[in-house]
Design a protein around this motif. Structure first.
Motif, PDB file in Angstrom:
ATOM      1  N   UNK A 211     -14.113  16.897  15.425  1.00 50.13           N
ATOM      2  CA  UNK A 211     -13.365  18.595  16.060  1.00 50.13           C
ATOM      3  C   UNK A 211     -14.777  20.083  16.632  1.00 50.13           C
ATOM      4  N   UNK A 212     -15.266  19.885  15.112  1.00 50.24           N
ATOM      5  CA  UNK A 212     -15.933  21.259  14.425  1.00 50.24           C
ATOM      6  C   UNK A 212     -17.428  20.875  15.785  1.00 50.24           C
ATOM      7  N   UNK A 213     -17.902  19.946  15.046  1.00 51.41           N
ATOM      8  CA  UNK A 213     -18.876  20.389  16.547  1.00 51.41           C
ATOM      9  C   UNK A 213     -18.822  20.237  17.775  1.00 51.41           C
ATOM     10  N   UNK A 214     -18.016  19.285  18.596  1.00 51.88           N
ATOM     11  CA  UNK A 214     -17.134  19.515  20.150  1.00 51.88           C
ATOM     12  C   UNK A 214     -17.067  21.283  20.221  1.00 51.88           C
ATOM     13  N   UNK A 215     -16.312  21.608  18.895  1.00 50.75           N
ATOM     14  CA  UNK A 215     -16.224  22.960  18.725  1.00 50.75           C
ATOM     15  C   UNK A 215     -17.502  23.727  19.677  1.00 50.75           C
ATOM     16  N   UNK A 216     -18.259  23.874  18.314  1.00 49.26           N
ATOM     17  CA  UNK A 216     -19.520  24.752  18.547  1.00 49.26           C
ATOM     18  C   UNK A 216     -20.006  24.332  20.055  1.00 49.26           C
ATOM     19  N   UNK A 260      -8.263  21.454  24.640  1.00 44.49           N
ATOM     20  CA  UNK A 260      -7.082  21.104  23.273  1.00 44.49           C
ATOM     21  C   UNK A 260      -5.631  20.503  24.273  1.00 44.49           C
ATOM     22  N   UNK A 261      -6.251  19.715  24.749  1.00 39.50           N
ATOM     23  CA  UNK A 261      -5.689  18.489  25.503  1.00 39.50           C
ATOM     24  C   UNK A 261      -5.488  17.341  24.753  1.00 39.50           C
ATOM     25  N   UNK A 262      -6.755  17.634  24.158  1.00 40.38           N
ATOM     26  CA  UNK A 262      -7.791  16.965  22.806  1.00 40.38           C
ATOM     27  C   UNK A 262      -6.502  16.990  21.538  1.00 40.38           C
ATOM     28  N   UNK A 263      -7.336  18.565  21.526  1.00 42.17           N
ATOM     29  CA  UNK A 263      -6.123  18.585  20.314  1.00 42.17           C
ATOM     30  C   UNK A 263      -4.565  18.042  20.122  1.00 42.17           C
ATOM     31  N   UNK A 315      -7.524  23.677  12.186  1.00 44.48           N
ATOM     32  CA  UNK A 315      -8.260  24.940  12.284  1.00 44.48           C
ATOM     33  C   UNK A 315      -8.272  24.815  13.914  1.00 44.48           C
ATOM     34  N   UNK A 316      -8.697  23.642  14.613  1.00 43.00           N
ATOM     35  CA  UNK A 316      -8.753  23.638  16.147  1.00 43.00           C
ATOM     36  C   UNK A 316      -7.827  24.660  16.894  1.00 43.00           C
ATOM     37  N   UNK A 317      -6.415  24.589  16.899  1.00 44.04           N
ATOM     38  CA  UNK A 317      -5.778  25.187  17.683  1.00 44.04           C
ATOM     39  C   UNK A 317      -5.845  26.733  16.733  1.00 44.04           C
ATOM     40  N   UNK A 318      -6.859  27.144  16.207  1.00 44.74           N
ATOM     41  CA  UNK A 318      -6.605  28.444  15.495  1.00 44.74           C
ATOM     42  C   UNK A 318      -7.739  28.988  16.059  1.00 44.74           C
ATOM     43  N   UNK A 319      -8.697  27.890  15.940  1.00 42.14           N
ATOM     44  CA  UNK A 319     -10.130  28.673  17.009  1.00 42.14           C
ATOM     45  C   UNK A 319      -9.762  28.665  18.713  1.00 42.14           C
ATOM     46  N   UNK A 321      -6.704  30.405  19.722  1.00 40.22           N
ATOM     47  CA  UNK A 321      -5.968  31.491  19.746  1.00 40.22           C
ATOM     48  C   UNK A 321      -7.051  32.321  19.844  1.00 40.22           C
ATOM     49  N   UNK A 322      -8.111  32.166  18.681  1.00 39.46           N
ATOM     50  CA  UNK A 322      -9.244  33.248  19.025  1.00 39.46           C
ATOM     51  C   UNK A 322      -9.748  33.416  20.015  1.00 39.46           C
ATOM     52  N   UNK A 323      -9.624  32.760  20.495  1.00 38.57           N
ATOM     53  CA  UNK A 323     -10.664  32.602  21.852  1.00 38.57           C
ATOM     54  C   UNK A 323     -10.277  32.767  22.699  1.00 38.57           C
ATOM     55  N   UNK A 324      -8.716  32.392  22.818  1.00 38.49           N
ATOM     56  CA  UNK A 324      -7.713  32.965  23.829  1.00 38.49           C
ATOM     57  C   UNK A 324      -7.771  35.067  23.882  1.00 38.49           C
ATOM     58  N   UNK A 325      -7.512  35.549  22.851  1.00 37.15           N
ATOM     59  CA  UNK A 325      -7.609  36.736  22.024  1.00 37.15           C
ATOM     60  C   UNK A 325      -8.588  37.948  22.695  1.00 37.15           C
TER      61      UNK A 325
END
Length: 327
Positions: A211-216, A260-263, A315-319, A321-325
């Motif tokens: 998930x972290x690599x995907x997010x990056x 988000x759907x994968x999460x 952790x992914x959900x927190x990322x 949420x931060x992105x939305x903000x």
């Protein structure tokens, strides 16, 4: 490139998998989803996990190639990772670490359009010297041995060779034989060459481990799309982000809604599989001659994986949420 499993249908799987390669849905949030839901052809309701993912999405393939065929330089779709099991024949894999991905890409985050046919190798042992095609140059490149000003090169002590080309990032090569399975980590660029006629089974898959690599990968691709659209003179109005997401998904097969759907998928699978595999107290009381049975070990590992996955999902959900903000 045969989309074998999609053609056969999800009810016919001609091989068994260990848990960690997708034998349990908790390890495979792409191909394991339909089996987990028990309804392969029925798309989820609008608010259910996976609503932003194409119904029937499947990344299970059979690759058949003759000697001398192969792939171009690439990394796996959406920042997923993959495995490739060789049924017959031999393949040569060339890997570049994920940390070298930005170094290999151009300003538009495109990899060089090179294949195994562009690789220059030492005739005596086949070791990689460099990659032709207008990108970098080889370790043996010297002013007295003219070469393209932009070929790909093995690493050496100079930042630039005599022709001003960049050095090739560190790489590793391996020969895969029949009966061997290769694991390809997320965002590791690679090239594959069939040294003989070859047949392999391949899966791309996603779970908490990448998930972290995907997010990056997603964040960098999103920034690149924004930069490109702005360079065209498109104004940052209320529709700008919508158009950015459309282009992002078309280019990368991934956007923030799909991530988000994968999460959401992962959270649902982790909750269910975690309950099913929670045998931490049981395993300690059921040993044979002081050793755990293999099935109990698998279940224990699954329980540990469920705990790890739960933390990564949070952790992914927190990322997200931060992105939305920040939007």
């Amino acid at each position: 490139d045969w989309h074998m499993q999609q053609q056969l249908g999800s009810d016919i799987v001609p091989y068994d998998l260990p848990l960690f390669l997708g034998g349990s849905p908790i390890y495979d949030w792409i191909n394991g989803w339909n089996a987990f839901r028990g309804a392969a052809s029925t798309p989820p309701p609008p608010n259910e996990a996976g609503a932003s993912i194409e119904p029937g999405e499947d990344y299970r393939f059979c690759y058949v190639g003759h000697a001398g065929s192969g792939t171009g330089l690439h990394f796996d779709v959406m920042g997923s990772y993959s495995w490739s099991a060789n049924l017959s024949g031999r393949k040569r894999w060339t890997f570049f670490h994920a940390d070298a991905l930005d170094q290999l890409m151009d300003e538009q985050r495109e990899l060089p359009a090179v294949s195994h046919r562009d690789f220059r190798r030492a005739p005596e042992d086949g070791r990689l010297l460099g990659i032709d095609g207008g990108y970098f140059c080889s370790q043996g490149c010297r002013a007295s041995a003219p070469s393209s000003a932009s070929t790909l090169a093995a690493p050496h002590e100079h930042e630039r060779c005599a022709h001003g080309a960049r050095p090739l990032p560190p790489f590793v090569e391996v020969i895969q034989h029949p009966g061997e399975l290769i694991f390809v980590p997320s965002c590791w660029a690679h090239v594959v060459e069939n040294l003989t006629d070859a047949i392999s089974i391949n899966h791309n898959w996603i779970n908490a481990g990448n998930l972290r690599r995907m997010w990056e990968f997603l964040v960098k691709e999103h920034a690149n799309v924004r930069r490109e659209l702005l360079s065209w003179g498109i104004n940052e109005d209320e529709e700008f982000e919508t158009q950015t997401q459309i282009v992002l998904r078309a280019n990368s097969k991934l956007d923030f809604a799909k991530f988000e759907a994968y999460v959401m998928r992962g959270r649902e699978m982790v909750a269910e599989e975690g309950r099913r595999c929670d045998v931490r107290g049981l395993v300690a009381d059921h040993t044979v001659d002081g050793h755990r049975r293999p099935d109990e070990l698998a279940e224990s590992c699954c329980s540990l994986w469920a705990e790890f996955s739960g933390r990564e999902v949070q952790c992914a959900e927190a990322l997200l949420e931060q992105w939305r903000r920040e939007r």
